[in-house]
Write a protein that holds these residues in place. Structure first.
Motif, short mmCIF file in Angstrom:
data_model
loop_
_atom_site.label_atom_id
_atom_site.label_comp_id
_atom_site.label_asym_id
_atom_site.label_seq_id
_atom_site.Cartn_x
_atom_site.Cartn_y
_atom_site.Cartn_z
N GLN A 42 1.64 -2.79 -2.68
CA GLN A 42 1.21 -1.89 -1.60
C GLN A 42 2.40 -1.46 -0.77
OE1 GLN A 42 -1.54 -3.58 1.20
NE2 GLN A 42 -1.45 -1.84 2.59
N VAL A 50 -5.05 -5.18 -6.02
CA VAL A 50 -3.80 -4.59 -5.55
C VAL A 50 -2.61 -5.39 -6.10
CG1 VAL A 50 -2.41 -3.96 -3.55
CG2 VAL A 50 -4.91 -3.78 -3.45
N TYR A 84 -1.35 2.22 -3.02
CA TYR A 84 -1.63 1.00 -3.76
C TYR A 84 -1.36 1.21 -5.25
CZ TYR A 84 -4.37 -0.03 0.46
OH TYR A 84 -4.78 -0.22 1.77
#
Length: 288
Positions: A176, A173, A144
């Motif tokens: 990812q 996030v 991440y």
């Protein structure tokens, strides 16, 4: 001139960060939190070929952490150039590394890197913050890129991440990726954890699967010789190890790192040295 300064800064910071990753382990036998202090030095043209201090590093480890129903080890490294004029004038630098490692069977569970190169204070977001978490079955690893805005971090990963700000800013996030992971893969921290618990003797040489969260790595570790080092005015018997790291997918090798581990019961990482574009970077334990 500006471009030259940036290039010189980057050529110092990259091996400094890699070295910090390798030095961030302590003995697998530790049963409680332990702190180790290091001085980080550079020797090269910019220092007139004399060793000059670049930064301070502090490594703490707790071998009594709980990861679900398993005992795990957490290591934290903090590094700062605040008290060292050379690097502070080129690029005020703050690093934070954390690793969570399972000792039996040896494997990395999670690891993260936070870096701030443009401010004299460590700040939680607004700069590069990466976080990698092993999947439940160990076949993949989620990497991440975290920031102050984005999607929510999954709960299975969030439990490994320490709070990052005094105001409890929730990490989000930004990006990812899911990458393949070899069975028993170790990050650079966990590799040193493991090396400090194995039986070292003449002729020792072994390969280990590894990961940096994005790429599959292979470590080749060999015992070069037994030597003595003067650390903080004290003579220390130790093993000198050479660590060669290879990125399997890109067939790319890092310059070798040299690690000195004490022969004492604590198996302390006394010193680490590696080449850089500006000369050589060295970590020295300041008070064994």
């Amino acid at each position: 001139m500006v471009k030259q300064s940036i290039n010189m800064r980057n050529s110092i910071l990259h091996p400094l960060a890699v070295a910090a990753l390798f030095l961030s382990a302590v003995s697998a036998q530790i049963q409680a939190a332990e702190r180790l202090d290091y001085i980080v030095k550079l020797k090269g043209a910019v220092t007139l070929y004399s060793w000059m201090s670049l930064a301070d590093a502090t490594i703490t480890t707790d071998g009594q952490q709980l990861c679900s129903d398993m005992k795990c080890t957490r290591t934290e490294v903090r590094m700062s150039s605040q008290n060292h004029r050379l690097l502070e004038s080129l690029a005020p630098t703050r690093f934070l590394f954390r690793s969570v490692y399972l000792e039996n069977p040896p494997q990395s569970l999670s690891f993260e890197k936070r870096q701030n190169k443009s401010s004299k204070k460590y700040q939680p977001y607004g700069y590069k913050h990466s976080f990698s978490v092993r999947s439940a079955d160990g076949s993949t690893i989620d990497r991440y890129e975290l920031a102050s805005e984005g999607d929510a971090l999954p709960g299975t990963a969030r439990r490994f991440l320490e709070p990052s700000a005094l105001d409890n800013t929730e990490p989000m996030v930004r990006k990812q990726r899911n990458n393949p992971l070899a069975q028993g893969a170790l990050d650079r921290w966990a590799l040193i954890q493991h090396l400090r618990s194995v039986a070292l003797e003449d002729g020792y040489s072994e390969e280990f699967p590894g990961t940096d969260g994005s790429h599959q790595l292979r470590y080749r570790v060999s015992l070069e010789k037994s030597v003595s080092l003067m650390i903080d005015g004290k003579k220390q018997a130790c093993w000198k190890l050479v660590i060669n790291e290879q990125d399997i997918g890109r067939d790319k090798k890092q310059p070798p790192l040299y690690l000195w581990i004490s022969k004492s019961d604590k198996r302390l990482p006394l010193q680490l040295e590696m080449p850089s574009d500006q000369g050589r970077i060295r970590f020295e334990l300041s008070d064994p």
